[in-house]
Design a protein around this motif. Structure first.
Motif, mmCIF file in Angstrom:
data_model
loop_
_atom_site.group_PDB
_atom_site.id
_atom_site.type_symbol
_atom_site.label_atom_id
_atom_site.label_comp_id
_atom_site.label_asym_id
_atom_site.label_seq_id
_atom_site.Cartn_x
_atom_site.Cartn_y
_atom_site.Cartn_z
ATOM 1 N N GLY A 112 -6.809 9.266 -11.349
ATOM 2 C CA GLY A 112 -7.963 8.438 -11.060
ATOM 3 C C GLY A 112 -8.577 7.763 -12.267
ATOM 4 O O GLY A 112 -9.607 7.088 -12.140
ATOM 5 N N ALA A 113 -7.997 7.936 -13.457
ATOM 6 C CA ALA A 113 -8.539 7.264 -14.631
ATOM 7 C C ALA A 113 -8.502 5.757 -14.417
ATOM 8 O O ALA A 113 -7.490 5.205 -14.005
ATOM 9 N N GLY A 114 -9.622 5.093 -14.664
ATOM 10 C CA GLY A 114 -9.699 3.651 -14.463
ATOM 11 C C GLY A 114 -10.096 3.260 -13.060
ATOM 12 O O GLY A 114 -10.184 2.071 -12.748
ATOM 13 N N PHE A 115 -10.347 4.237 -12.195
ATOM 14 C CA PHE A 115 -10.809 3.963 -10.836
ATOM 15 C C PHE A 115 -12.325 4.130 -10.769
ATOM 16 O O PHE A 115 -12.889 5.008 -11.417
ATOM 17 N N HIS A 116 -12.967 3.291 -9.964
ATOM 18 C CA HIS A 116 -14.407 3.427 -9.719
ATOM 19 C C HIS A 116 -14.585 4.093 -8.368
ATOM 20 O O HIS A 116 -14.138 3.568 -7.342
ATOM 21 N N PRO A 117 -15.242 5.263 -8.323
ATOM 22 C CA PRO A 117 -15.307 6.031 -7.071
ATOM 23 C C PRO A 117 -15.988 5.326 -5.914
ATOM 24 O O PRO A 117 -15.688 5.611 -4.752
ATOM 25 N N ASP A 118 -16.898 4.388 -6.207
ATOM 26 C CA ASP A 118 -17.644 3.729 -5.131
ATOM 27 C C ASP A 118 -16.965 2.466 -4.616
ATOM 28 O O ASP A 118 -17.480 1.823 -3.693
ATOM 29 N N PRO A 120 -13.556 0.545 -2.889
ATOM 30 C CA PRO A 120 -12.378 0.875 -2.068
ATOM 31 C C PRO A 120 -11.101 0.759 -2.879
ATOM 32 O O PRO A 120 -11.076 0.157 -3.962
ATOM 33 N N GLY A 121 -10.027 1.334 -2.339
ATOM 34 C CA GLY A 121 -8.753 1.306 -3.029
ATOM 35 C C GLY A 121 -8.307 -0.101 -3.394
ATOM 36 O O GLY A 121 -7.781 -0.330 -4.485
ATOM 37 N N ARG A 122 -8.525 -1.053 -2.485
ATOM 38 C CA ARG A 122 -8.106 -2.434 -2.729
ATOM 39 C C ARG A 122 -8.729 -2.985 -4.011
ATOM 40 O O ARG A 122 -8.038 -3.560 -4.865
ATOM 41 N N ASP A 123 -10.044 -2.806 -4.149
ATOM 42 C CA ASP A 123 -10.729 -3.306 -5.348
ATOM 43 C C ASP A 123 -10.285 -2.545 -6.592
ATOM 44 O O ASP A 123 -10.201 -3.119 -7.689
ATOM 45 N N ASN A 124 -9.994 -1.271 -6.418
ATOM 46 C CA ASN A 124 -9.552 -0.477 -7.565
ATOM 47 C C ASN A 124 -8.164 -0.876 -8.039
ATOM 48 O O ASN A 124 -7.844 -0.725 -9.216
ATOM 49 N N VAL A 125 -7.330 -1.371 -7.138
ATOM 50 C CA VAL A 125 -6.033 -1.893 -7.559
ATOM 51 C C VAL A 125 -6.237 -3.035 -8.546
ATOM 52 O O VAL A 125 -5.592 -3.093 -9.599
ATOM 53 N N TYR A 126 -7.163 -3.933 -8.215
ATOM 54 C CA TYR A 126 -7.430 -5.075 -9.097
ATOM 55 C C TYR A 126 -8.112 -4.626 -10.391
ATOM 56 O O TYR A 126 -7.800 -5.126 -11.483
ATOM 57 N N HIS A 136 -5.048 -11.543 -12.486
ATOM 58 C CA HIS A 136 -5.361 -11.523 -11.059
ATOM 59 C C HIS A 136 -4.180 -12.042 -10.250
ATOM 60 O O HIS A 136 -3.853 -11.512 -9.181
ATOM 61 N N GLU A 137 -3.527 -13.062 -10.781
ATOM 62 C CA GLU A 137 -2.381 -13.655 -10.085
ATOM 63 C C GLU A 137 -1.214 -12.671 -10.019
ATOM 64 O O GLU A 137 -0.516 -12.588 -8.995
ATOM 65 N N GLU A 138 -0.996 -11.922 -11.096
ATOM 66 C CA GLU A 138 0.082 -10.925 -11.094
ATOM 67 C C GLU A 138 -0.192 -9.828 -10.072
ATOM 68 O O GLU A 138 0.722 -9.386 -9.359
ATOM 69 N N ILE A 139 -1.446 -9.408 -9.988
ATOM 70 C CA ILE A 139 -1.793 -8.367 -9.014
ATOM 71 C C ILE A 139 -1.632 -8.896 -7.597
ATOM 72 O O ILE A 139 -1.123 -8.194 -6.713
ATOM 73 N N ASP A 140 -2.065 -10.143 -7.369
ATOM 74 C CA ASP A 140 -1.870 -10.761 -6.047
ATOM 75 C C ASP A 140 -0.407 -10.711 -5.643
ATOM 76 O O ASP A 140 -0.066 -10.332 -4.510
ATOM 77 N N ALA A 141 0.472 -11.090 -6.581
ATOM 78 C CA ALA A 141 1.898 -11.188 -6.278
ATOM 79 C C ALA A 141 2.523 -9.826 -5.991
ATOM 80 O O ALA A 141 3.494 -9.724 -5.232
ATOM 81 N N ARG A 142 1.954 -8.757 -6.574
ATOM 82 C CA ARG A 142 2.552 -7.428 -6.449
ATOM 83 C C ARG A 142 1.764 -6.505 -5.527
ATOM 84 O O ARG A 142 2.153 -5.341 -5.346
ATOM 85 N N PHE A 143 0.676 -7.008 -4.956
ATOM 86 C CA PHE A 143 -0.206 -6.129 -4.190
ATOM 87 C C PHE A 143 0.516 -5.450 -3.026
ATOM 88 O O PHE A 143 0.374 -4.239 -2.809
ATOM 89 N N ASP A 144 1.283 -6.204 -2.257
ATOM 90 C CA ASP A 144 1.969 -5.621 -1.099
ATOM 91 C C ASP A 144 2.947 -4.529 -1.522
ATOM 92 O O ASP A 144 3.075 -3.495 -0.845
ATOM 93 N N ASP A 145 3.631 -4.740 -2.650
ATOM 94 C CA ASP A 145 4.560 -3.733 -3.153
ATOM 95 C C ASP A 145 3.805 -2.487 -3.618
ATOM 96 O O ASP A 145 4.274 -1.354 -3.413
ATOM 97 N N ILE A 146 2.651 -2.694 -4.251
ATOM 98 C CA ILE A 146 1.828 -1.569 -4.700
ATOM 99 C C ILE A 146 1.371 -0.745 -3.500
ATOM 100 O O ILE A 146 1.463 0.488 -3.493
ATOM 101 N N LEU A 147 0.898 -1.427 -2.467
ATOM 102 C CA LEU A 147 0.413 -0.744 -1.273
ATOM 103 C C LEU A 147 1.545 0.023 -0.586
ATOM 104 O O LEU A 147 1.370 1.175 -0.173
#
Length: 258
Positions: A112-118, A120-126, A136-147
């Motif tokens: 959980g290092a780097g995660f904000h507890p309040d 949601p998971g989606r925002d914490n991915v970014y 932001h663009e790299e995360i957009d492109a890989r978000f589905d794979d991350i999920l």
């Protein structure tokens, strides 16, 4: 006291030093009181020297790691291996000596290092992806794979403070391995996940190794590190006591602690 990082995205070449740990020392203060009242009582009684002492976690640690190497940091609890990994990651800074890292670095140091507890998971991915150097663009492109890798499913929109430690691990690992790091760090936290997910994580780590990424692992699972690491650095009481082929390092550690 120096901790240097080369520019993000720097690409390594065979034989190039990507991690340099030079004469590193790290101290921690161990305090023996738990309240201001107790501390004042000790001072009045003339026991100032007993309030705290210094623990030398690392002492003159020196080694280089080259591009594409797979390295296991080994040792008993308190040997200094996790502290060394945190210094390489930049989570902590050395008190003496220097640590230099070239390229994009990512990994799993604490659940959980780097995660904000309040959030949601989606925002914490970014959030976590940005911390690890992704745009932001790299995360957009890989978000589905991350999920998909995390297997979090509909919980991706739930605040992470409601996640179990295993769910934290799944999402944190998924983000880390999709940053396409040059240097990947893994601490013992793989032990948090269930066995199927551990196998999945190990498979992904082996993929990174096959692609020539640099890997630094801290683990007590000596059989596992022999599967994925070529080199072993054994630490004891904050010092390096062996540095060589992983199988020889495992043999050295086992014989040393019989």
């Amino acid at each position: 006291m120096v901790h240097e990082h080369a520019p993000r995205g720097a690409q390594g070449t065979a034989g190039e030093v990507v991690v340099r740990v030079s004469g590193v020392g790290k101290d921690f203060v161990l305090r023996h009181t738990r309240s201001l009242k107790e501390a004042l009582v000790w001072l009045v009684r003339g026991r100032k020297g007993d309030l705290a002492n210094h623990f030398h976690a690392l002492d003159d640690v020196t080694f280089d790691i080259h591009h594409g190497e797979t390295v296991a940091l080994m040792g008993l609890n308190g040997s200094g291996k996790s502290t060394t990994l945190k210094l390489i990651s930049g989570v902590m800074r050395p008190d003496r000596g220097s640590v230099g890292v070239r390229g994009r670095i990512a990994g799993l140091i604490e659940v959980g290092a780097g995660f904000h507890p309040d959030l949601p998971g989606r925002d914490n991915v970014y959030l976590n992806g940005a911390i690890l150097g992704m745009t932001h663009e790299e995360i957009d492109a890989r978000f589905d794979d991350i999920l998909a890798f995390s297997e979090i499913g509909e919980f991706i929109d739930t605040e992470v403070k409601f996640y179990s430690s295993g769910m934290y691990l799944r999402l944190a690992f998924a983000v880390a391995v999709h940053t396409d790091p040059d240097v990947f760090l893994v601490d013992e936290i793989l032990a948090v996940g269930d066995e199927p997910f551990q196998r999945k994580c190990i498979g992904r780590i082996k993929e990174l190794v096959a692609r020539g990424k640099t890997l630094v692992v801290v683990s007590h699972d000596l059989d596992l590190v022999q599967q994925i690491c070529e080199r072993g650095i054994v630490m004891e009481s904050g010092r390096v006591v062996f540095d060589g082929p992983c199988r020889e390092a495992v043999t050295f550690l086992r014989e040393r602690n019989r």
